[in-house]
Design a protein around this motif. Structure first.
Motif, PDB file in Angstrom:
ATOM      1  N   VAL A  59      20.939 -11.451 -17.159  1.00  0.00           N
ATOM      2  CA  VAL A  59      20.644 -12.140 -15.898  1.00  0.00           C
ATOM      3  C   VAL A  59      20.643 -13.648 -16.109  1.00  0.00           C
ATOM      4  O   VAL A  59      21.248 -14.402 -15.335  1.00  0.00           O
ATOM      5  CB  VAL A  59      19.276 -11.688 -15.327  1.00  0.00           C
ATOM      6  CG1 VAL A  59      18.920 -12.505 -14.088  1.00  0.00           C
ATOM      7  CG2 VAL A  59      19.295 -10.200 -14.983  1.00  0.00           C
ATOM      8  N   VAL A  60      19.981 -14.091 -17.171  1.00  0.00           N
ATOM      9  CA  VAL A  60      19.877 -15.528 -17.451  1.00  0.00           C
ATOM     10  C   VAL A  60      21.240 -16.117 -17.789  1.00  0.00           C
ATOM     11  O   VAL A  60      21.562 -17.233 -17.375  1.00  0.00           O
ATOM     12  CB  VAL A  60      18.856 -15.785 -18.581  1.00  0.00           C
ATOM     13  CG1 VAL A  60      18.930 -17.239 -19.053  1.00  0.00           C
ATOM     14  CG2 VAL A  60      17.446 -15.463 -18.106  1.00  0.00           C
ATOM     15  N   ASN A  61      22.060 -15.393 -18.531  1.00  0.00           N
ATOM     16  CA  ASN A  61      23.395 -15.899 -18.849  1.00  0.00           C
ATOM     17  C   ASN A  61      24.223 -16.109 -17.583  1.00  0.00           C
ATOM     18  O   ASN A  61      24.941 -17.103 -17.448  1.00  0.00           O
ATOM     19  CB  ASN A  61      24.117 -14.938 -19.798  1.00  0.00           C
ATOM     20  CG  ASN A  61      23.656 -15.098 -21.236  1.00  0.00           C
ATOM     21  OD1 ASN A  61      23.128 -16.141 -21.613  1.00  0.00           O
ATOM     22  ND2 ASN A  61      23.846 -14.071 -22.042  1.00  0.00           N
ATOM     23  N   ALA A  62      24.139 -15.160 -16.653  1.00  0.00           N
ATOM     24  CA  ALA A  62      24.861 -15.297 -15.384  1.00  0.00           C
ATOM     25  C   ALA A  62      24.313 -16.473 -14.583  1.00  0.00           C
ATOM     26  O   ALA A  62      25.066 -17.235 -13.968  1.00  0.00           O
ATOM     27  CB  ALA A  62      24.761 -14.007 -14.575  1.00  0.00           C
ATOM     28  N   PHE A  63      22.980 -16.627 -14.585  1.00  0.00           N
ATOM     29  CA  PHE A  63      22.340 -17.749 -13.894  1.00  0.00           C
ATOM     30  C   PHE A  63      22.786 -19.071 -14.502  1.00  0.00           C
ATOM     31  O   PHE A  63      23.146 -20.011 -13.786  1.00  0.00           O
ATOM     32  CB  PHE A  63      20.818 -17.619 -13.976  1.00  0.00           C
ATOM     33  CG  PHE A  63      20.082 -18.806 -13.410  1.00  0.00           C
ATOM     34  CD1 PHE A  63      19.836 -18.898 -12.052  1.00  0.00           C
ATOM     35  CD2 PHE A  63      19.641 -19.831 -14.234  1.00  0.00           C
ATOM     36  CE1 PHE A  63      19.171 -20.000 -11.523  1.00  0.00           C
ATOM     37  CE2 PHE A  63      18.971 -20.927 -13.722  1.00  0.00           C
ATOM     38  CZ  PHE A  63      18.734 -21.010 -12.350  1.00  0.00           C
ATOM     39  N   LYS A  64      22.771 -19.138 -15.830  1.00  0.00           N
ATOM     40  CA  LYS A  64      23.132 -20.376 -16.536  1.00  0.00           C
ATOM     41  C   LYS A  64      24.554 -20.804 -16.190  1.00  0.00           C
ATOM     42  O   LYS A  64      24.814 -21.991 -15.949  1.00  0.00           O
ATOM     43  CB  LYS A  64      22.996 -20.154 -18.046  1.00  0.00           C
ATOM     44  CG  LYS A  64      23.347 -21.370 -18.886  1.00  0.00           C
ATOM     45  CD  LYS A  64      23.186 -21.070 -20.373  1.00  0.00           C
ATOM     46  CE  LYS A  64      24.243 -20.098 -20.844  1.00  0.00           C
ATOM     47  NZ  LYS A  64      24.206 -19.868 -22.302  1.00  0.00           N
TER      48      LYS A  64
END
Length: 347
Positions: free
Chosen positions: A83-88
């Motif tokens: 999730v965080v990688n996609a957000f980043k």
């Protein structure tokens, strides 16, 4: 020689403020002037500095990333990491950098998140769910700093949240099992005080009752979303007869632990007991047998969080909540009847 915003303004015959507004896409600038400035920027290869980007907006272009909770998730968490990688990736394309808050330092210093946000002049924050949320999370939520929660239901004046529709997670599992004549099902949930796990548990119970399916007290167990507690919970379920026909675990990691316990008991998956997890982490594809699961769209959740936060920062939207539909992914650990026999034949 490195160009500055003043150099670009001089070449275009405009003020540095006008160049800054074009860079930040703010203010009322004529299309002709915008085109002229953008051509100069393109021709010279000018890269706007941090101060140039924030000159017109008085913003830092910084987003705080908070792994919330007294028992907080780790950077390598198989679900939240994606999730965080996609957000980043998405928030970077929107022009922001990320500042990660240290939860451990927070605990030691007794500082709060709101003070930190103001100190670093953050434009907004993304909060990643942990367990036992600290008061500082709610203080930040109720402030005027734009926030988006992932698996945290925020309610503040400048807050939104995105989460999987967790009621549908359980509904899809129970309905699938019912339609395949599997009516005796155990449940392994997360911590008993976990909001997300309890939503899944209540939906599981409601749907089991709706279809007249069988539940037993010792078939309801709880862990912490990780493999060891899935293993221990499954041992508790197998300590008494009768055994369930299937087990639904509220995380893939607990489901993998349950498979280990079933094998140790001399039973087979899926012939004796079928297993379904939740999250669709990468390990599901390579477990033995491959794990059936409920897929949460981690990429969509991360991208939605980025765009929702960007809109809150720019006052383009009102605070809202978004529920992302889950998808049931059937693999060998939950195959039934002829489907399983066909797969064994192919193998």
């Amino acid at each position: 020689m490195k160009l500055t915003i003043k150099d670009i303004a001089r070449m275009a015959g405009v003020s540095p403020g006008t160049v800054s507004k074009v860079i930040n896409n703010t203010g009322s600038i004529s299309p002709k002037t915008i085109k002229k400035i953008m051509k100069i920027i393109e021709d010279t290869g000018y890269k706007p500095s941090f101060s140039a980007k924030s000159l017109a907006t008085k913003r830092s272009n910084l987003i705080g990333l908070i792994y919330a909770g007294e028992v907080n998730v780790e950077f390598n968490h198989p679900f939240f990491n994606q999730v965080v990688n996609a957000f980043k990736s998405a928030i970077g394309k929107l022009g922001y950098d990320i500042l990660i808050f240290s939860n451990n330092e927070f605990s030691n210093d007794r500082e709060n998140y709101l003070k930190r946000c103001k100190h670093f002049q953050l434009d907004g924050c993304i909060l990643i769910a942990g367990e036992h949320l600290e008061e500082a999370v709610y203080e930040l939520d109720q402030s005027n700093i734009p926030c988006v929660g992932v698996d945290i239901e925020l309610s503040g004046p400048s807050s939104s949240f995105v989460t999987t529709d967790n009621s549908k997670v359980s509904a899809k599992v129970v309905e699938h099992l019912y339609l395949n004549s599997i009516k005796e099902v155990a449940f392994i949930g997360g911590p008993e005080d976990s909001i997300i796990s309890n939503i899944r548990k209540e939906a599981f119970i409601n749907n089991m009752n709706q279809f007249g399916m069988t539940m037993r007290d010792h078939w309801m167990q709880y862990g912490d979303y990780f493999e060891d507690t899935g293993y221990k919970s499954m041992k508790q379920i197998l300590a008494q007869r009768p055994f369930p026909q299937a087990v639904f675990a509220a995380s893939d990691m607990m489901a993998l632990g349950a498979i280990r316990a079933i094998k140790e008991a001399g039973l087979k998956v899926p012939e004796d007991i079928k297993i379904i997890g939740c999250d669709d982490i990468e390990a599901c594809r390579y477990s033995d047998p491959p794990l059936a699961t409920v897929k949460q769209d981690k990429d969509k959740m991360g991208r939605l969080a980025a765009h929702m936060l960007h809109d809150l920062i720019n006052n383009n939207t009102e605070p809202s909540s978004v529920l992302v539909d889950p998808e049931l992914v059937i693999r060998e650990s939950c195959l039934v009847g002829t489907s399983y026999m066909k797969m064994q034949t192919r193998g």
